[in-house]
Design a protein around this motif. Structure first.
Motif, mmCIF file in Angstrom:
data_model
loop_
_atom_site.group_PDB
_atom_site.id
_atom_site.type_symbol
_atom_site.label_atom_id
_atom_site.label_comp_id
_atom_site.label_asym_id
_atom_site.label_seq_id
_atom_site.Cartn_x
_atom_site.Cartn_y
_atom_site.Cartn_z
ATOM 1 N N HIS A 44 0.850 -1.203 0.000
ATOM 2 C CA HIS A 44 0.000 0.000 0.000
ATOM 3 C C HIS A 44 0.880 1.246 0.000
ATOM 4 C CE1 HIS A 44 0.744 -0.619 4.312
ATOM 5 N NE2 HIS A 44 0.477 0.657 4.499
ATOM 6 N N GLN A 45 0.250 2.401 -0.082
ATOM 7 C CA GLN A 45 0.935 3.651 -0.389
ATOM 8 C C GLN A 45 1.609 4.353 0.788
ATOM 9 O OE1 GLN A 45 -2.114 7.154 -0.722
ATOM 10 N NE2 GLN A 45 -3.156 5.305 -1.418
ATOM 11 N N HIS A 46 1.405 3.948 2.015
ATOM 12 C CA HIS A 46 2.012 4.658 3.137
ATOM 13 C C HIS A 46 3.541 4.622 3.034
ATOM 14 C CE1 HIS A 46 -1.786 4.265 5.855
ATOM 15 N NE2 HIS A 46 -1.817 5.350 5.100
ATOM 16 N N GLN A 72 -3.531 1.830 -6.002
ATOM 17 C CA GLN A 72 -3.528 3.243 -5.606
ATOM 18 C C GLN A 72 -2.116 3.811 -5.490
ATOM 19 O OE1 GLN A 72 -5.864 3.849 -2.069
ATOM 20 N NE2 GLN A 72 -7.733 3.016 -2.982
ATOM 21 N N VAL A 73 -1.124 2.941 -5.303
ATOM 22 C CA VAL A 73 0.261 3.394 -5.195
ATOM 23 C C VAL A 73 0.711 4.094 -6.474
ATOM 24 C CG1 VAL A 73 2.657 2.641 -4.887
ATOM 25 C CG2 VAL A 73 0.839 1.588 -3.525
ATOM 26 N N LEU A 74 0.187 3.654 -7.606
ATOM 27 C CA LEU A 74 0.609 4.211 -8.895
ATOM 28 C C LEU A 74 0.315 5.704 -9.004
ATOM 29 C CD1 LEU A 74 -0.566 1.304 -11.212
ATOM 30 C CD2 LEU A 74 1.779 1.811 -10.487
ATOM 31 N N LYS A 75 -0.728 6.177 -8.327
ATOM 32 C CA LYS A 75 -1.070 7.599 -8.341
ATOM 33 C C LYS A 75 -0.481 8.356 -7.153
ATOM 34 C CE LYS A 75 -5.402 7.181 -10.927
ATOM 35 N NZ LYS A 75 -6.869 7.467 -10.939
ATOM 36 N N ALA A 76 -0.213 7.638 -6.070
ATOM 37 C CA ALA A 76 0.238 8.300 -4.852
ATOM 38 C C ALA A 76 1.747 8.501 -4.799
ATOM 39 C CB ALA A 76 -0.207 7.488 -3.630
ATOM 40 N N ALA A 100 -2.584 -11.673 -4.511
ATOM 41 C CA ALA A 100 -2.972 -10.494 -3.734
ATOM 42 C C ALA A 100 -4.344 -10.738 -3.116
ATOM 43 C CB ALA A 100 -3.009 -9.257 -4.623
ATOM 44 N N VAL A 101 -4.467 -10.466 -1.826
ATOM 45 C CA VAL A 101 -5.715 -10.719 -1.112
ATOM 46 C C VAL A 101 -6.098 -9.482 -0.308
ATOM 47 C CG1 VAL A 101 -5.263 -13.198 -0.978
ATOM 48 C CG2 VAL A 101 -4.523 -11.717 0.895
ATOM 49 N N GLY A 102 -7.339 -9.457 0.116
ATOM 50 C CA GLY A 102 -7.821 -8.355 0.945
ATOM 51 C C GLY A 102 -8.376 -7.230 0.118
ATOM 52 N N GLY A 103 -7.758 -6.066 0.180
ATOM 53 C CA GLY A 103 -8.202 -4.934 -0.609
ATOM 54 C C GLY A 103 -8.173 -3.604 0.121
ATOM 55 N N TRP A 104 -8.290 -3.624 1.464
ATOM 56 C CA TRP A 104 -8.384 -2.374 2.203
ATOM 57 C C TRP A 104 -7.459 -2.361 3.408
ATOM 58 C CZ3 TRP A 104 -10.582 1.576 -0.056
ATOM 59 C CH2 TRP A 104 -11.557 1.334 -1.029
ATOM 60 N N HIS A 105 -6.863 -1.212 3.637
ATOM 61 C CA HIS A 105 -6.063 -0.966 4.833
ATOM 62 C C HIS A 105 -6.969 -1.002 6.055
ATOM 63 C CE1 HIS A 105 -3.513 1.290 7.669
ATOM 64 N NE2 HIS A 105 -2.497 1.137 6.825
ATOM 65 N N ALA A 106 -6.434 -1.449 7.177
ATOM 66 C CA ALA A 106 -7.188 -1.408 8.424
ATOM 67 C C ALA A 106 -7.589 0.024 8.766
ATOM 68 C CB ALA A 106 -6.347 -1.995 9.555
ATOM 69 N N ILE A 112 -10.103 9.316 9.264
ATOM 70 C CA ILE A 112 -8.997 9.179 8.318
ATOM 71 C C ILE A 112 -9.470 8.309 7.159
ATOM 72 C CG2 ILE A 112 -6.646 8.328 7.975
ATOM 73 C CD1 ILE A 112 -6.116 8.859 10.932
ATOM 74 N N PRO A 113 -9.454 8.830 5.933
ATOM 75 C CA PRO A 113 -9.949 8.040 4.796
ATOM 76 C C PRO A 113 -9.208 6.715 4.660
ATOM 77 C CG PRO A 113 -9.624 10.337 4.158
ATOM 78 C CD PRO A 113 -9.035 10.186 5.522
ATOM 79 N N GLN A 114 -9.961 5.669 4.389
ATOM 80 C CA GLN A 114 -9.380 4.347 4.212
ATOM 81 C C GLN A 114 -8.762 4.234 2.826
ATOM 82 O OE1 GLN A 114 -12.233 1.255 4.942
ATOM 83 N NE2 GLN A 114 -10.704 -0.229 5.601
ATOM 84 N N ILE A 115 -7.630 3.572 2.748
ATOM 85 C CA ILE A 115 -6.929 3.397 1.483
ATOM 86 C C ILE A 115 -6.839 1.909 1.143
ATOM 87 C CG2 ILE A 115 -5.571 5.510 1.770
ATOM 88 C CD1 ILE A 115 -3.184 3.640 2.527
ATOM 89 N N GLY A 116 -6.371 1.618 -0.064
ATOM 90 C CA GLY A 116 -6.206 0.241 -0.481
ATOM 91 C C GLY A 116 -5.021 -0.431 0.192
ATOM 92 N N ASN A 117 -5.094 -1.745 0.331
ATOM 93 C CA ASN A 117 -4.016 -2.574 0.870
ATOM 94 C C ASN A 117 -4.206 -3.987 0.338
ATOM 95 O OD1 ASN A 117 -1.914 -3.003 3.366
ATOM 96 N ND2 ASN A 117 -3.273 -4.768 3.226
ATOM 97 N N VAL A 118 -3.134 -4.574 -0.141
ATOM 98 C CA VAL A 118 -3.204 -5.985 -0.531
ATOM 99 C C VAL A 118 -2.226 -6.795 0.302
ATOM 100 C CG1 VAL A 118 -4.059 -5.649 -2.872
ATOM 101 C CG2 VAL A 118 -1.595 -5.584 -2.471
ATOM 102 N N GLY A 119 -2.726 -7.887 0.884
ATOM 103 C CA GLY A 119 -1.846 -8.861 1.475
ATOM 104 C C GLY A 119 -1.242 -9.702 0.371
ATOM 105 N N LEU A 120 -0.046 -10.218 0.586
ATOM 106 C CA LEU A 120 0.680 -10.942 -0.447
ATOM 107 C C LEU A 120 0.943 -12.373 0.003
ATOM 108 C CD1 LEU A 120 3.218 -8.101 -1.264
ATOM 109 C CD2 LEU A 120 1.237 -8.771 -2.644
ATOM 110 N N VAL A 121 0.491 -13.316 -0.812
ATOM 111 C CA VAL A 121 0.722 -14.740 -0.567
ATOM 112 C C VAL A 121 1.730 -15.221 -1.608
ATOM 113 C CG1 VAL A 121 -0.301 -17.026 -0.443
ATOM 114 C CG2 VAL A 121 -1.608 -15.037 0.349
ATOM 115 N N ILE A 122 2.880 -15.677 -1.147
ATOM 116 C CA ILE A 122 3.973 -16.082 -2.042
ATOM 117 C C ILE A 122 4.197 -17.579 -1.885
ATOM 118 C CG2 ILE A 122 6.424 -15.795 -2.554
ATOM 119 C CD1 ILE A 122 6.182 -12.923 -1.571
ATOM 120 N N SER A 123 4.112 -18.296 -3.001
ATOM 121 C CA SER A 123 4.240 -19.748 -2.945
ATOM 122 C C SER A 123 5.019 -20.262 -4.139
ATOM 123 C CB SER A 123 2.854 -20.406 -2.906
ATOM 124 O OG SER A 123 2.095 -20.049 -4.046
#
Length: 214
Positions: A44-46, A72-76, A100-106, A112-123
């Motif tokens: 995510h963009q933070h 969202q990182v591409l614009k931020a 990529a799983v999830g979709g939203w930051h906690a 505070i506006p919620q932003i996108g977040n993807v969890g990453l599963v690597i296998s």
């Protein structure tokens, strides 16, 4: 699989002859000189997950690396190059699958506006499966062998983290997102995770590469 914790949320994952760097943020400089990467991933963009000052040089110094980021990182953040990796999508990197799983930051606070977040599963075949959740405890994928455990954030309480680690049920893990903790705080969290969950959580802060059990 070999994992090197490079500070806060950053982790270098070496698996199936691929070198993958996750979340090169501004709470750490240990990743600045990393080269020979095959992929750079951002949840995510933070800025503690993608350092706007130094990520460009990292990408330039790894011209062969694929760069996949939460859309969202591409614009931020200004990146030399990169592609969006949306929730519920999958990319292939040689013999490695990145989901990529999830979709939203906690939620940090309702104001505070919620932003996108993807969890990453690597296998990869014959290797442990790693889950790096970014900044969210909302998604619990199945079949996880190694969990990157967010140790502390302004968006989580220990009771939530304990329940998340229990729900994932990975046999092995290591703390990430620890940049806001002093030593006593870190040891408190590490002790609680090991005492209250089925996951053996290891301290990787010394930067020594770790090979999880298959």
């Amino acid at each position: 699989m070999q994992i090197t914790h490079l500070g806060h949320a950053a982790a270098l994952v070496e698996v199936a002859d691929r070198r993958i760097l996750i979340d090169p943020g501004n709470f750490s400089a240990a990743w600045h000189a990393v080269t020979d990467l095959d992929a750079i991933l951002v949840t995510h963009q933070h800025p503690d997950h993608v350092d706007p000052e130094h990520v460009g040089a990292l990408i330039d110094n790894n011209p062969q690396a694929q760069v996949w980021v939460e859309p969202q990182v591409l614009k931020a953040v200004e990146l030399p190059r990169g592609e969006g990796l949306a929730a519920d999508s999958t990319v292939e990197l040689g013999g490695v699958t990145i989901g990529a799983v999830g979709g939203w930051h906690a939620v940090i606070h309702r104001d505070i506006p919620q932003i996108g977040n993807v969890g990453l599963v690597i296998s990869a075949e014959g290797e442990p499966t790693l889950f790096h959740p970014g900044d969210s405890l909302a998604t619990v994928p199945s079949g996880i062998d190694v969990l990157a455990v967010p140790a502390y954030g302004p968006w989580a309480a220990m009771k939530e983290t304990v329940d998340f680690v229990r729900a994932v049920g990975a046999p092995q893990g290591f703390p990430i997102h620890d940049g806001l903790l002093h030593e006593r705080g870190f040891q408190l969290v590490l002790g609680r995770m090991n005492a209250m969950t089925p996951t053996e959580v290891r301290d990787l802060r010394d930067g020594t590469p770790w090979t999880p059990q298959a």
